[in-house]
Scaffold this active site. Structure first.
Site, PDB file in Angstrom:
ATOM      1  N   PRO A 206      -2.656  12.295   2.559  1.00  0.00           N
ATOM      2  CG  PRO A 206      -4.858  11.692   3.045  1.00  0.00           C
ATOM      3  CD  PRO A 206      -3.566  12.056   3.697  1.00  0.00           C
ATOM      4  NE  ARG A 234      -0.782   8.600  -3.899  1.00  0.00           N
ATOM      5  CZ  ARG A 234      -0.152   7.614  -3.268  1.00  0.00           C
ATOM      6  NH1 ARG A 234       1.089   7.807  -2.840  1.00  0.00           N
ATOM      7  NH2 ARG A 234      -0.740   6.454  -3.061  1.00  0.00           N
ATOM      8  CG  ASP A 258       9.544   8.310  -3.145  1.00  0.00           C
ATOM      9  OD1 ASP A 258      10.512   7.849  -3.777  1.00  0.00           O
ATOM     10  OD2 ASP A 258       8.560   7.623  -2.810  1.00  0.00           O
ATOM     11  CD  GLU A 263       4.362   9.368  -9.180  1.00  0.00           C
ATOM     12  OE1 GLU A 263       4.138   8.195  -8.849  1.00  0.00           O
ATOM     13  OE2 GLU A 263       4.850  10.204  -8.408  1.00  0.00           O
ATOM     14  CG  HIS A 295       5.823   6.473  -5.987  1.00  0.00           C
ATOM     15  ND1 HIS A 295       4.773   7.243  -6.414  1.00  0.00           N
ATOM     16  CD2 HIS A 295       5.440   5.969  -4.786  1.00  0.00           C
ATOM     17  CE1 HIS A 295       3.788   7.195  -5.521  1.00  0.00           C
ATOM     18  NE2 HIS A 295       4.182   6.434  -4.533  1.00  0.00           N
TER      19      HIS A 295
END
Length: 341
Positions: A206, A234, A258, A263, A295
């Site tokens: 995270p 992230r 990703d 973003e 994502h």
């Protein structure tokens, strides 16, 4: 319960409509993300449902409380977009802790193979009837070392794949899971060892205030020449400018991403007509050994089902006054956010 679902896509509507049927939950959908500017839309609702790029800061939380909103339903695992500490004693926050570890682990492996075997370049060549193998030399993964940062459910599924390929796996986690290490056959080491010894580095942790931009110029300099970085966690974990510089200098072989640190204005949206204004993202997309997805690592039928089902069940538990096993809250005694991981 009247629930307003922000940043709604058609696939959200399809799955939430199915699994909220015959419940006491009435769902409305809006395309807008939740921000201080759009928080007014929540007036008249009992709860809001948000995703990874919605902004739920103190200003938004105050507005939601003013409107009588009682619960914030995160239809994702990460909660870095919510000021959890400020929400304490004001509004309940729940999440979906593990909707499909397999989906993200599998796409991580796919992105890794795309880089090491130059699969995107091969596809582009053959589409143009160019069947030459020039420029397509890759490298084997067997006996290479993978460094996995974060060893939760997603990472454990990914490690199974890496071990199956025949890779050596080392890992780092603030909260080591020694049982998982013994069962899956990996070894915990410190971060410097991850950087120094890994051919592949995968981010599966995270985002917190302590690890923002953990991949930066300093940590990149500690890495093996020619290392590959994979990030399905992230975007804020990586200093993108430092990564671009390292790829251009060939310090880093390539990256499979990703997520991207800025973003929120682009990912999940079709920007093909209007283009983008982010010069860093433009530069990143032009690099040959870089794969950028928007994502989508979680986006499978199984994951969408789990997201909808767990979110609806979180709401039902809240309405029934039951223990909220997926609640996220700030614990003053421990001075940390508790998420029942």
């Amino acid at each position: 319960m009247k629930l307003l679902l922000f940043d709604a896509k058609q696939y959200d509507k399809d799955y939430f409509d199915i699994y909220s049927e015959n419940s006491e939950i009435e769902i409305s959908y809006v395309d807008d993300k939740l921000t201080p500017e759009t928080s007014y839309m929540a007036e008249g609702y009992d709860g809001v449902c948000v995703f990874v790029n919605d902004i739920v800061n103190s200003e938004v939380i105050d507005k939601l409380c003013e409107f009588g909103v009682k619960i914030i339903v995160l239809r994702c695992a990460g909660y870095n977009g919510v000021d959890i500490k400020y929400a304490k004693n004001k509004i309940t926050v729940v999440r979906v802790p593990a909707y499909s570890p397999n989906s993200i682990a599998e796409i991580s492996a796919g992105m890794m193979l795309c880089l090491t075997r130059k699969i995107p370049q091969a596809i582009e060549k053959t589409k143009k009837y160019n069947f030459s193998l020039e420029g397509l030399v890759g490298f084997d993964l067997v006996n290479k070392t993978a460094g996995v940062i974060g060893t939760g459910k997603i990472a454990q599924q990914f490690i199974k794949i890496l071990v199956g390929i025949g890779m050596n796996v080392i890992a780092y986690d603030v909260f080591p899971n020694n049982d998982a290490a013994r069962e899956l056959g990996f070894k915990y080491v410190d971060l410097d060892t991850i950087y120094r010894e890994s051919d592949i580095i995968s981010l599966n942790c995270p985002l917190t205030k302590d690890n923002a931009h953990m991949i930066n110029e300093n940590s990149i300099n500690k890495m093996k020449d020619g290392a590959i970085i994979i990030n399905t966690a992230r975007g804020g974990l990586i200093d993108t400018k430092a990564l671009i510089k390292a790829i251009k200098s060939k310090k880093i072989y390539g990256a499979a991403l990703d997520v991207y640190e800025n973003e929120k204005n682009y990912f999940f949206n079709d920007c093909s007509k209007d283009g983008i204004d982010d010069e860093v993202l433009k530069e990143l997309l032009q690099l040959e050994n870089v794969i950028v997805f928007s994502h989508q690592a979680y986006l499978t039928k199984e994951a969408l089902t789990s997201i909808a089902v767990v979110s609806i069940n979180n709401i039902k538990s809240f309405l029934n006054g039951e223990f909220l096993k997926n609640e996220v809250f700030y614990d003053e005694l421990q001075d940390k956010i508790v998420d029942f991981r």
